[in-house]
Write a protein that holds these residues in place. Structure first.
Motif, PDB file in Angstrom:
ATOM      1  N   ALA A 138      21.666  40.492  22.601  1.00  8.81           N
ATOM      2  CA  ALA A 138      20.392  41.158  22.848  1.00  8.81           C
ATOM      3  C   ALA A 138      19.994  40.894  24.295  1.00  8.81           C
ATOM      4  O   ALA A 138      20.417  39.904  24.902  1.00  8.81           O
ATOM      5  CB  ALA A 138      19.321  40.635  21.905  1.00  8.81           C
ATOM      6  N   ASP A 139      19.168  41.771  24.842  1.00  3.67           N
ATOM      7  CA  ASP A 139      18.643  41.559  26.193  1.00  3.67           C
ATOM      8  C   ASP A 139      17.429  40.641  26.151  1.00  3.67           C
ATOM      9  O   ASP A 139      17.198  39.846  27.058  1.00  3.67           O
ATOM     10  CB  ASP A 139      18.256  42.900  26.821  1.00  3.67           C
ATOM     11  N   ILE A 140      16.647  40.788  25.082  1.00  9.50           N
ATOM     12  CA  ILE A 140      15.436  39.990  24.883  1.00  9.50           C
ATOM     13  C   ILE A 140      15.395  39.570  23.421  1.00  9.50           C
ATOM     14  O   ILE A 140      15.702  40.371  22.542  1.00  9.50           O
ATOM     15  CB  ILE A 140      14.162  40.797  25.211  1.00  9.50           C
ATOM     16  N   ALA A 141      15.023  38.329  23.169  1.00  4.28           N
ATOM     17  CA  ALA A 141      14.842  37.879  21.790  1.00  4.28           C
ATOM     18  C   ALA A 141      13.493  37.181  21.672  1.00  4.28           C
ATOM     19  O   ALA A 141      13.086  36.436  22.567  1.00  4.28           O
ATOM     20  CB  ALA A 141      15.964  36.941  21.362  1.00  4.28           C
ATOM     21  N   VAL A 142      12.802  37.444  20.573  1.00  2.00           N
ATOM     22  CA  VAL A 142      11.589  36.693  20.241  1.00  2.00           C
ATOM     23  C   VAL A 142      11.983  35.716  19.144  1.00  2.00           C
ATOM     24  O   VAL A 142      12.326  36.122  18.031  1.00  2.00           O
ATOM     25  CB  VAL A 142      10.460  37.631  19.776  1.00  2.00           C
ATOM     26  N   MET A 143      11.949  34.418  19.462  1.00  5.19           N
ATOM     27  CA  MET A 143      12.468  33.389  18.568  1.00  5.19           C
ATOM     28  C   MET A 143      11.352  32.456  18.100  1.00  5.19           C
ATOM     29  O   MET A 143      10.291  32.363  18.736  1.00  5.19           O
ATOM     30  CB  MET A 143      13.549  32.577  19.272  1.00  5.19           C
ATOM     31  N   THR A 269      19.422  38.384  33.989  1.00  6.13           N
ATOM     32  CA  THR A 269      18.802  39.705  33.904  1.00  6.13           C
ATOM     33  C   THR A 269      17.297  39.680  33.695  1.00  6.13           C
ATOM     34  O   THR A 269      16.666  40.744  33.669  1.00  6.13           O
ATOM     35  CB  THR A 269      19.432  40.514  32.740  1.00  6.13           C
ATOM     36  N   HIS A 270      16.688  38.508  33.553  1.00  4.92           N
ATOM     37  CA  HIS A 270      15.275  38.463  33.180  1.00  4.92           C
ATOM     38  C   HIS A 270      14.359  39.089  34.232  1.00  4.92           C
ATOM     39  O   HIS A 270      13.256  39.534  33.918  1.00  4.92           O
ATOM     40  CB  HIS A 270      14.837  37.016  32.899  1.00  4.92           C
ATOM     41  N   ALA A 271      14.817  39.147  35.493  1.00  6.67           N
ATOM     42  CA  ALA A 271      13.971  39.682  36.562  1.00  6.67           C
ATOM     43  C   ALA A 271      14.276  41.138  36.893  1.00  6.67           C
ATOM     44  O   ALA A 271      13.712  41.684  37.836  1.00  6.67           O
ATOM     45  CB  ALA A 271      14.116  38.825  37.821  1.00  6.67           C
ATOM     46  N   THR A 272      15.152  41.788  36.139  1.00  5.35           N
ATOM     47  CA  THR A 272      15.453  43.193  36.411  1.00  5.35           C
ATOM     48  C   THR A 272      14.280  44.055  35.929  1.00  5.35           C
ATOM     49  O   THR A 272      13.588  43.701  34.974  1.00  5.35           O
ATOM     50  CB  THR A 272      16.744  43.636  35.712  1.00  5.35           C
ATOM     51  N   PRO A 273      14.040  45.181  36.589  1.00  6.46           N
ATOM     52  CA  PRO A 273      12.846  45.998  36.263  1.00  6.46           C
ATOM     53  C   PRO A 273      12.761  46.425  34.802  1.00  6.46           C
ATOM     54  O   PRO A 273      11.678  46.412  34.219  1.00  6.46           O
ATOM     55  CB  PRO A 273      12.990  47.200  37.200  1.00  6.46           C
TER      56      PRO A 273
END
Length: 290
Positions: A138-143, A269-273
């Motif tokens: 995943a690109d983002i996960a809410v854990m 990748t956290h700072a990509t637009p």
């Protein structure tokens, strides 16, 4: 090793673990995927995958290449997104999150996101367990727990509370428990123990020793449906229960659990637009759920 496209194919196979699945994701045929992998094997001087049970598993050489390939991928994505700044964001973001949060909080806010970013494709993934950004699932996960992996960026997204709930009809018929110990005499609703993928979901053992759910589900939405139709007493997040007029709190002055959602992205990748756009929207959507 001058061809980024070969590395892109390598990453797709490493994540999909099957040539056909990788080919579909890439929009090319399986033969091309196999030929590119063979060329990459020759360039490295060792096979990058072993075939086990029909799946392609990374070999030792493949594991060594993976980190470098992901670093190059992150640099390419960041560069291309910087070039597109000033124009509408596009691309693909995979967001892994809990089913209840997705259903009752995030999905209702999706129309605003689609209006602001019509060309950005967003996947909301609520499979049992959380997909792992460190493995690029995943690109983002809410854990529910803050990960310790150094490749990941983690920050507090929101705190929330959970309580016991039932319907008034259930309590009128079966009585209201006087304390947590009295819950043993009631039909409790909860998770299937062997399918609890995070210790933070083991609510009943935290409330009182020896409590056992009589009706169980791996889905919080199914548990909610059982509770709201009078099947028993169960734990629900307040952000689910407060929107349901059928539910009343049980032992609210004695039983209240606190949990935290953590926003997790990969450091590359956290700072990509595109990632920043999704995380900013997500923070706005969940504000005030506690």
């Amino acid at each position: 090793m001058r061809n980024w496209d070969d590395l892109r194919i390598f990453l797709a196979v490493a994540r999909a673990q099957r040539l056909a699945a990788a080919a579909r994701l890439l929009g090319i045929d399986v033969t091309t995927v196999g030929r590119r992998l063979a060329r990459l094997d020759a360039a490295i001087g060792a096979p990058l995958f072993a075939t086990i049970g029909g799946e392609r598993r990374l070999s030792e050489a493949g594991q060594a290449l993976l980190l470098h390939a992901e670093t190059i991928e992150a640099a390419v994505l960041a560069a291309s997104e910087r070039d597109r700044q000033g124009s509408a964001l596009s691309g693909h973001v995979r967001l892994s999150l809990a089913e209840g949060l997705a259903t009752h909080v995030v999905a209702p806010g999706l129309a605003r996101f689609r209006s602001d970013h019509p060309q950005l494709r967003l996947d909301l993934i609520t499979a049992s367990g959380f997909l792992n950004p460190s493995k690029r699932e995943a690109d983002i996960a809410v854990m529910l727990a803050r990960p310790r992996n150094r490749q990941l960026q983690a920050s507090r997204l929101a705190d929330y509370r959970l309580q016991l709930y039932a319907t008034r009809d259930y309590l009128d018929t079966h009585g209201t428990p006087a304390d947590a110990a009295a819950l043993r005499d009631h039909a409790l609703i909860g998770y299937v123990p062997e399918h609890i993928h995070a210790v933070e979901l083991d609510y009943l053992s935290e409330i009182h020793a020896g409590l056992v759910a009589r009706a169980r589900s791996t889905s919080i939405n199914v548990q909610h449906a059982m509770i709201r139709t009078g099947a028993g007493i169960g734990i629900l997040p307040d952000f689910i229960a407060r929107g349901d007029a059928r539910l009343v709190g049980v032992l609210s002055d004695r039983v209240s659990l606190g949990r935290t959602f953590w926003l997790v992205t990969h450091e590359d990748t956290h700072a990509t637009p595109r990632i920043e756009a999704v995380t900013a929207w997500l923070r706005a959507v969940v504000a005030g759920i506690g």
